[in-house]
Design an enzyme around this catalytic site. Structure first.
Site, mmCIF file in Angstrom:
data_model
loop_
_atom_site.group_PDB
_atom_site.id
_atom_site.type_symbol
_atom_site.label_atom_id
_atom_site.label_comp_id
_atom_site.label_asym_id
_atom_site.label_seq_id
_atom_site.Cartn_x
_atom_site.Cartn_y
_atom_site.Cartn_z
ATOM 1 N N CYS A 2 0.622 -1.348 -0.119
ATOM 2 C CA CYS A 2 0.068 0.190 -0.048
ATOM 3 C C CYS A 2 0.820 1.275 0.026
ATOM 4 C CB CYS A 2 -0.885 0.067 1.333
ATOM 5 S SG CYS A 2 -1.875 -1.518 1.444
ATOM 6 N N ARG A 27 4.914 0.005 -6.465
ATOM 7 C CA ARG A 27 4.720 -0.942 -5.382
ATOM 8 C C ARG A 27 3.930 -2.068 -5.718
ATOM 9 N NH1 ARG A 27 5.275 1.462 0.036
ATOM 10 N NH2 ARG A 27 7.141 2.589 0.078
ATOM 11 N N TRP A 75 -3.043 -2.460 -1.404
ATOM 12 C CA TRP A 75 -2.659 -3.793 -2.015
ATOM 13 C C TRP A 75 -3.351 -4.807 -1.028
ATOM 14 C CZ3 TRP A 75 1.152 -5.857 -5.301
ATOM 15 C CH2 TRP A 75 1.519 -7.314 -5.179
ATOM 16 N N ASN A 99 -1.463 2.016 6.156
ATOM 17 C CA ASN A 99 -0.690 1.068 5.748
ATOM 18 C C ASN A 99 -0.231 0.140 6.982
ATOM 19 O OD1 ASN A 99 -0.629 2.093 3.099
ATOM 20 N ND2 ASN A 99 1.535 2.764 3.321
ATOM 21 N N GLY A 100 -0.143 -1.108 6.603
ATOM 22 C CA GLY A 100 0.247 -2.098 7.636
ATOM 23 C C GLY A 100 -0.898 -3.094 8.155
ATOM 24 N N GLU A 478 18.136 -22.810 -4.671
ATOM 25 C CA GLU A 478 17.838 -21.294 -4.766
ATOM 26 C C GLU A 478 19.282 -20.639 -4.742
ATOM 27 O OE1 GLU A 478 15.455 -20.180 -5.649
ATOM 28 O OE2 GLU A 478 15.673 -17.938 -4.721
ATOM 29 N N LYS A 482 19.841 -18.500 -7.994
ATOM 30 C CA LYS A 482 20.191 -16.970 -7.931
ATOM 31 C C LYS A 482 21.460 -16.544 -8.644
ATOM 32 C CE LYS A 482 17.099 -15.757 -7.086
ATOM 33 N NZ LYS A 482 15.868 -16.383 -6.842
ATOM 34 N N GLU A 485 21.000 -16.857 -12.584
ATOM 35 C CA GLU A 485 20.364 -16.141 -13.081
ATOM 36 C C GLU A 485 20.970 -14.466 -13.397
ATOM 37 O OE1 GLU A 485 16.884 -16.288 -10.195
ATOM 38 O OE2 GLU A 485 15.740 -15.946 -12.041
ATOM 39 N N HIS A 501 28.486 -39.532 -5.684
ATOM 40 C CA HIS A 501 27.859 -40.499 -6.746
ATOM 41 C C HIS A 501 27.972 -39.937 -8.126
ATOM 42 C CE1 HIS A 501 26.316 -43.036 -3.422
ATOM 43 N NE2 HIS A 501 25.810 -41.817 -3.078
ATOM 44 N N LYS A 597 9.976 -11.465 -15.466
ATOM 45 C CA LYS A 597 9.567 -11.447 -14.123
ATOM 46 C C LYS A 597 8.447 -12.446 -14.099
ATOM 47 C CE LYS A 597 9.383 -10.649 -9.903
ATOM 48 N NZ LYS A 597 10.503 -11.517 -8.966
HETATM 49 O O1 M6R Z 1 5.686 -16.045 -10.344
HETATM 50 P P1 M6R Z 1 6.301 -17.271 -9.907
HETATM 51 O O2 M6R Z 1 6.753 -17.631 -8.634
HETATM 52 O O3 M6R Z 1 5.226 -18.317 -10.259
HETATM 53 O O4 M6R Z 1 7.563 -17.745 -10.904
HETATM 54 C C1 M6R Z 1 8.081 -18.670 -10.912
HETATM 55 C C2 M6R Z 1 9.482 -18.551 -11.672
HETATM 56 O O5 M6R Z 1 9.257 -18.215 -12.923
HETATM 57 C C3 M6R Z 1 10.443 -17.612 -10.867
HETATM 58 O O6 M6R Z 1 10.693 -17.988 -9.382
HETATM 59 C C4 M6R Z 1 11.898 -17.498 -11.426
HETATM 60 O O7 M6R Z 1 12.651 -18.789 -11.437
HETATM 61 C C5 M6R Z 1 12.592 -16.609 -10.843
HETATM 62 N N1 M6R Z 1 13.126 -15.771 -11.827
HETATM 63 C C6 M6R Z 1 13.439 -16.970 -9.819
HETATM 64 O O8 M6R Z 1 14.415 -15.763 -9.364
#
Ligand code: M6R
Length: 602
Positions: A2, A27, A75, A99-100, A478, A482, A485, A501, A597
């Site tokens: 928000c 936001r 939001w 907000n909050g 993960e 990161k 990517e 293995h 995204k």
């Molecule tokens: O919006 P979602 O969480 O469904 O998206 C899934 C993936 O596309 C998303 O997590 C992607 O792997 C990101 N770029 C990770 O940083």
């Protein structure tokens, strides 16, 4: 998340509010509204969807002369994105934006309803305005009524209130959610961040938690629990783009730092003294359910994997996790005693959405864990838990992962308490650890500088392995995602015990291994796995509370009493490492090549 804008002065108020709210659009929001008192006349407009809709509704209205004005982009957290739920919320003669989350709103609402006060919305915010008017109807004093109102609120808030009872004043309070006051002579502004007032105000004061007060006659009266306060204004930054990033170099960096704050939002109203509560869940959701299947993609898949360890371990419910794009075409065997959970930041990921539709066609009950209310996945699901991470701009997901994992941890305890698979003592210990999570997510300046320095040693080589065991295997996946990517370096996440293995064949000085070595889960086992790599000359960056002398680089963590606190602390370290390597390589951290995204295609 928000956004709030407020103004008191003689300029045209509608445009100040709408332009200010526009600056907060980044936001994310799903409805917006404004309220203005001028010549003792209250005007209020609200619209669902984009700000353009609100502009359209207000096109024939202009405000002239002195007045007070408040605006908000919402939001949704409590209640759907409708006009009734949009702010400003209205009493009989006052308006409020907030907000909050007011944690004790249910209790306050019941108290007010018992006295015959009617609520129009499903929001927690509406309690503020009714409480204020109830006080005013008794004491006929706006300032006293506002103070009495604030005293009753528990939780996080940044709030502005205007009232016909004192039409030349804006009342404000801040606790846990950001708000600032902007100054330009007699014109005084409020906003939830710099951007709405850049170009209008010249100086700013950033309110501290626990501060409240009022503005009248061009003067701010500021108070805290100890009484009236003096404050020092500072010059307002002038660069809007920078201000959106709150001074951070990239949105991803800002979002990493924000995790400590958004985690409070994720937990608010859900982590109670002695149990987990989800207002949005029907108690019958888990009736006749004997297993869980979770489908997701990318980072959301990794949080799902972490969740499956927790659900099986503590809630004693079988839990299978699948990559949504695989699930869709494998002709899965489904039965209606399985609860189908989808996890998605955007709520629009095509593979996850299709997996959900398949499960629904097979008659499964569905629950989504999502950051965007009203998204396709939320709408398609029988129930939804919002992660409340706020809008995430960096393509590389950070705070979404943190909040998804937190929701899964909370969900685990929710099921465990219902099925009585853990004792109250264990539950209390888990809740206690949960409350510490925001601290474990705090970015320490020294740690960040250390990672900046370390990053220069990890810009080449023939690849990275992130290794971990148990819960820390999904975190390793993960961490590797990161890094790849945003740095475009090859990185793999692997279960540490599986290295021998096959992958250990790659070990040499140019193979970089990031070893997640928590103290609370299988420390000795992972230690042996890392020793095996060291013996083959792999370059090891160890992350652990316990010093590991064989490693080439070592980052010491603080938490060593609860796996989830270790998890979140190490998560931040892997995020910062990826960020710093990417920055050194000169990459566009927020918009890495080839990535989007929200992946709305198969
Ligand atoms: O919006 P979602 O969480 O469904 O998206 C899934 C993936 O596309 C998303 O997590 C992607 O792997 C990101 N770029 C990770 O940083």
């Amino acid at each position: 998340m928000c956004g709030i804008v407020g103004y008191i002065g003689k300029s045209e108020k509608k445009e100040i509010l709408l332009d200010g709210l526009q600056e907060l659009e980044y936001r994310g929001y799903d409805s917006a509204g404004i309220a203005i008192i001028e010549n003792k006349q209250l005007k209020n407009f609200k619209a669902v969807g984009k700000l353009q809709n609100l502009r359209e509704k207000t096109k024939d209205y202009t405000s002239q002369g002195f007045g007070v004005a408040i605006g908000h982009t919402r939001w949704a957290t409590h209640g759907k994105p409708t006009e009734l739920n949009a702010h400003p919320h209205m009493g009989a003669y006052s308006f409020v934006v907030h907000n909050g989350i007011i944690e004790n709103y249910q209790e306050l609402k019941e108290e007010l309803q018992a006295e015959g006060i009617e609520f129009l919305s499903q929001t927690d915010t509406e309690t503020i305005v009714h409480l204020f008017e109830k006080n005013y109807n008794i004491n006929n004093n706006s300032w006293k009524s506002f103070q009495q109102t604030i005293e009753r609120l528990e939780g996080a808030y940044a709030t502005l209130l205007i009232t016909e009872a004192q039409a030349d004043t804006i009342f404000f309070a801040k606790n846990g959610s950001p708000m600032l006051i902007g100054f330009d002579g007699e014109d005084i502004y409020f906003a939830s961040s710099d951007t709405p007032i850049i170009g209008r105000a010249k100086e700013v004061y950033y309110l501290e938690d626990g501060e409240f007060g009022y503005v009248k006659d061009g003067e701010v009266k500021l108070f805290d629990a100890n009484g009236i306060k003096t404050f020092t204004k500072q010059p307002l930054p002038t660069d809007k783009a920078l201000a959106q990033k709150d001074g951070y170099r990239f949105f991803m960096e800002k979002e990493i730092y924000e995790q400590t704050q958004v985690m409070n939002d994720t937990m608010m109203g859900r982590v109670l003294d002695d149990r987990i509560y989800f207002e949005e869940l029907d108690e019958k959701l888990f009736e006749n359910i004997d297993s869980i299947k979770i489908c997701a993609c990318g980072t959301s898949y990794h949080s799902a994997l972490a969740g499956s360890y927790l659900l099986e371990r503590m809630a004693k419910i079988p839990c299978q996790v699948e990559i949504a794009s695989e699930f869709r075409y494998k002709e899965p065997l489904l039965n209606d005693k399985t609860l189908f959970i989808t996890i998605s930041q955007s709520g629009e990921t095509a593979d996850t959405l299709e997996a959900l539709k398949m499960a629904k066609r097979a008659g499964l009950k569905s629950l989504s864990i999502c950051n965007v209310d009203n998204s396709s996945i939320v709408r398609e699901s029988d129930s939804a838990i919002l992660t409340r991470a706020g809008i995430e701009k960096g393509v590389a997901s950070t705070k979404a992962f943190a909040t998804q994992t937190m929701v899964l941890w909370m969900l685990t305890l929710y099921v465990a308490q219902a099925k009585k698979t853990i004792t109250q003592d264990t539950l209390n210990r888990e809740l206690e650890a949960m409350r510490h999570t925001p601290k474990a997510l705090l970015v320490d300046d020294k740690l960040h500088s250390k990672l900046t320095r370390l990053s220069k040693r990890y810009l080449h080589g023939h690849g990275f392995f992130f290794i971990g065991r148990d819960l820390f295997f999904p975190l390793a996946l993960e961490g590797a995602l990161k890094l790849k990517e945003i740095s475009y370096l090859h990185a793999e996440g692997y279960p540490a015990g599986e290295m021998k293995h096959g992958p250990i064949a790659l070990a040499d000085a140019e193979l970089f291994t990031v070893a997640l070595m928590p103290k609370t889960i299988h420390y000795d086992k992972i230690k042996s796995n890392v020793e095996e790599l060291c013996a083959r000359d792999a370059t090891v960056l160890a992350i652990s509370p316990d010093y590991f002398e064989l490693s080439d680089d070592f980052i010491q963590t603080k938490y060593d009493t609860h796996p989830m606190l270790e998890f979140f602390e190490m998560m931040v370290i892997t995020q910062l490492l990826a960020l710093e390597i990417s920055i050194r390589l000169g990459n566009d951290v927020d918009m890495p090549k080839n990535l989007a995204k929200s992946v709305t295609v198969e």
